[in-house]
Motif scaffolding. Sequence first.
Motif, mmCIF file in Angstrom:
data_model
loop_
_atom_site.group_PDB
_atom_site.id
_atom_site.type_symbol
_atom_site.label_atom_id
_atom_site.label_comp_id
_atom_site.label_asym_id
_atom_site.label_seq_id
_atom_site.Cartn_x
_atom_site.Cartn_y
_atom_site.Cartn_z
ATOM 1 N N PHE A 98 41.282 34.586 49.060
ATOM 2 C CA PHE A 98 40.997 33.622 47.903
ATOM 3 C C PHE A 98 42.419 33.647 46.889
ATOM 4 O O PHE A 98 42.656 34.927 46.849
ATOM 5 N N GLU A 99 42.557 32.611 46.288
ATOM 6 C CA GLU A 99 43.768 32.554 45.322
ATOM 7 C C GLU A 99 42.807 32.877 44.008
ATOM 8 O O GLU A 99 41.880 32.582 43.795
ATOM 9 N N GLU A 149 43.254 30.350 37.784
ATOM 10 C CA GLU A 149 44.626 30.407 37.187
ATOM 11 C C GLU A 149 44.969 31.149 35.986
ATOM 12 O O GLU A 149 46.099 31.785 35.770
ATOM 13 N N GLU A 150 43.846 31.680 35.262
ATOM 14 C CA GLU A 150 44.020 32.384 33.983
ATOM 15 C C GLU A 150 44.437 33.647 34.548
ATOM 16 O O GLU A 150 44.939 34.818 33.520
ATOM 17 N N LEU A 151 44.006 34.110 35.846
ATOM 18 C CA LEU A 151 44.321 35.552 36.289
ATOM 19 C C LEU A 151 45.504 35.657 36.972
ATOM 20 O O LEU A 151 46.159 36.701 37.562
ATOM 21 N N SER A 152 46.089 34.249 37.353
ATOM 22 C CA SER A 152 47.097 34.426 38.415
ATOM 23 C C SER A 152 48.525 35.111 38.027
ATOM 24 O O SER A 152 49.341 35.578 39.005
ATOM 25 N N VAL A 204 40.479 48.535 45.320
ATOM 26 C CA VAL A 204 39.602 48.388 46.481
ATOM 27 C C VAL A 204 38.302 48.766 45.927
ATOM 28 O O VAL A 204 37.987 49.402 45.350
ATOM 29 N N PHE A 205 37.288 47.862 46.349
ATOM 30 C CA PHE A 205 35.872 47.871 46.142
ATOM 31 C C PHE A 205 35.083 47.809 47.259
ATOM 32 O O PHE A 205 35.177 46.879 48.032
ATOM 33 N N ILE A 257 42.817 37.842 46.295
ATOM 34 C CA ILE A 257 41.599 38.674 46.565
ATOM 35 C C ILE A 257 41.183 38.620 48.044
ATOM 36 O O ILE A 257 41.602 37.406 48.536
ATOM 37 N N TRP A 258 41.051 39.522 48.617
ATOM 38 C CA TRP A 258 40.540 39.223 50.079
ATOM 39 C C TRP A 258 39.144 39.973 50.313
ATOM 40 O O TRP A 258 38.854 41.257 49.811
#
Length: 80
Positions: free
Chosen positions: A6-7, A10-13, A45-46, A19-20
């Motif tokens: 996942f991309e 925008e605010e966190l890019s 990593v979670f 994110i995988w």
Amino acid sequence: MKYLEFEPIEELSNYIQLIWIAEGETSKDMYPREKIMPDGIVEMVFHFGDPFITYDSDGHKNKQPEAFAISQMQNFIEIE
């Protein structure tokens, strides 16, 4: 096994590249080891289920913590 990418929003890019998610479809799924090469990327990593098993370049086996950050590695690791 399901693997999704996942991309970030925008605010966190500027701070998050990707994110995988990887998850088994059944509790009996078996996965081959995957080699992770040193790449200089900081990762958080979670684990929301059973953590991966890590094998270092010397062959030592460790269960990963439920959550951790990793950054500059000098050698590869394998995860299972």
